[in-house]
Design a protein around this motif. Structure first.
Motif, PDB file in Angstrom:
ATOM      1  N   VAL A 145       0.827  -1.211   0.000  1.00  0.00           N
ATOM      2  CA  VAL A 145       0.000   0.000   0.000  1.00  0.00           C
ATOM      3  C   VAL A 145       0.861   1.261   0.000  1.00  0.00           C
ATOM      4  CG1 VAL A 145      -1.653   1.345   1.352  1.00  0.00           C
ATOM      5  CG2 VAL A 145      -1.957  -1.113   1.109  1.00  0.00           C
ATOM      6  N   TYR A 185      -5.133   5.585   1.420  1.00  0.00           N
ATOM      7  CA  TYR A 185      -4.973   5.143   2.808  1.00  0.00           C
ATOM      8  C   TYR A 185      -4.828   6.336   3.747  1.00  0.00           C
ATOM      9  CZ  TYR A 185      -2.984   2.927   6.955  1.00  0.00           C
ATOM     10  OH  TYR A 185      -2.738   2.524   8.236  1.00  0.00           O
ATOM     11  N   PHE A 198      -7.919   2.159   6.307  1.00  0.00           N
ATOM     12  CA  PHE A 198      -8.028   0.836   5.691  1.00  0.00           C
ATOM     13  C   PHE A 198      -9.189   0.762   4.708  1.00  0.00           C
ATOM     14  CE2 PHE A 198      -5.914  -0.293   9.800  1.00  0.00           C
ATOM     15  CZ  PHE A 198      -4.725  -0.699   9.234  1.00  0.00           C
TER      16      PHE A 198
END
Length: 377
Positions: free
Chosen positions: A58, A68, A73
């Protein structure tokens, strides 16, 4: 209760404002620390390794990192929080476009529901492969076993039993969404919601495929050959296009992402394309000079040690380092010599060494003379 996920920045041990290089360095360090090859049979280390990989996937991607940072999340995992709270019921940020599109004539972007039953790219698969130091330097070929979803060969991906076809949903007419009207003090407001009859797919399967049970995809295990390029470094990732999970509704396959873990070498150490090692030499070789065989990643090469070589002296072997990744040329090798003091001398050897020492004067020990001269000042 499912274990609460840790913040990705906390997992990698970096601040939210960390640069791309800082994130990369932190990932390399932790990936090596928790790699299964370094911790055989350690389930906790294995879980840590997966957690570190997930965080890096990520934070190393600018788009995912931005989502993010803004949404947490829920911005990168649509299934996060599906049991309740924010994001319950599989909330899709694409729904915002439909809601605002209904309010303001579609100017916000709309199309969220249409994307549900349109072509969708398959998920990528992330794995790791271990190579030794020399394999990483010169490249090699490895095989990895991948478990992935592929198009069901029985129904060719449509989810229906052979000889049957899906029915267009009568409620949403194949769009996957239904419009709901609600009277408010401001007038009648319209919103779009996932069609309850077809669950957003736009079609109804009356006779599911007996092999994939209507999903259109089947789980398969496949062995894939991976070409490790010369010069690859520990923690770098190779992307194999189209080798991931199968797409949906005719969408393309995802990718197979292979992270390379390089095992440490007994002699050599690497920094970029440079190779470093230490070579012990005898007292006599240091004093008189000598021709020696020095180990390199290509094999042994001859090198002449000059007279009067001091311990800690570094010699450079041009072109004996790591090949440039996806480029031309090679780095250099740096050899640090250390003088090994002889042990276990017998009486005759000690007497000979004392006689030799008596023939030397201050001029033979420049560093010692300079040190005590400074000390006296």
């Amino acid at each position: 209760m499912a274990q609460e996920k840790r913040d990705y920045y906390e997992v990698l041990g970096v601040s939210k404002g960390a640069s791309e290089d800082e994130i990369k360095r932190a990932y390399k360090k932790l990936a090596r620390k928790y790699h299964p090859d370094m911790n055989p049979g350690d389930k906790e280390a294995e879980e840590k390794f997966k957690e570190v990989n997930e965080a890096n996937e990520v934070l190393s991607d600018p788009d995912k990192k931005a989502r993010y940072d803004q949404f947490g999340f829920a911005g990168v995992d649509p299934n996060y929080g599906a049991g309740g709270g924010y994001g319950a019921g599989g909330f899709d940020f694409g729904d915002l476009g439909d809601i605002f599109g209904s309010f303001f004539g579609g100017g916000f972007g709309g199309g969220g529901q249409r994307r549900r039953n349109g072509p969708q790219r398959g998920e990528s698969i992330r794995m790791s492969v271990s190579v030794d130091f020399i394999e990483a330097a010169f490249g090699c070929e490895k095989e990895v076993t991948v478990e992935r979803s592929e198009q069901c060969p029985t129904c060719k991906g449509n989810g229906c039993a052979p000889g049957t076809t899906p029915e267009v949903c009568p409620d949403c007419h194949g769009s996957g969404a239904v419009t709901q009207s609600q009277r408010t003090p401001f007038g009648v407001m319209q919103t779009q919601a996932v069609c309850g009859k077809c669950r957003g797919t736009g079609k109804i399967i009356h006779q599911p495929c007996p092999d994939c049970h209507g999903s259109g995809r089947a789980r398969k295990r496949k062995t894939v050959k991976v070409n490790i390029p010369a010069g690859i470094d520990n923690g770098q990732t190779i992307s194999l296009r189209g080798q991931g999970h199968a797409g949906k509704n005719g969408g393309p396959n995802g990718d197979l992402l292979i992270t390379v873990m390089v095992k440490p070498h007994d002699i050599f150490r690497r920094e970029g394309t440079s190779v470093f090692c230490e070579a012990p030499i005898t007292f006599t070789q240091a004093v008189l000079g000598a021709e020696m065989e020095i180990p390199t990643i290509d094999g042994k090469v001859k090198y002449t040690i000059p007279e009067g070589t001091q311990t800690g002296t570094v010699f450079r072997l041009r072109g004996k380092g790591i090949p440039v990744l996806n480029g031309h040329g090679r780095g250099d090798q740096y050899v640090t010599v250390t003088i090994e003091t002889p042990r276990g001398l017998n009486r005759e050897q000690k007497d000979a060494l004392k006689k030799f020492s008596e023939t030397l004067g201050e001029g033979n020990y420049e560093k010692q003379r300079s040190f005590f001269k400074k000390f006296k000042k």
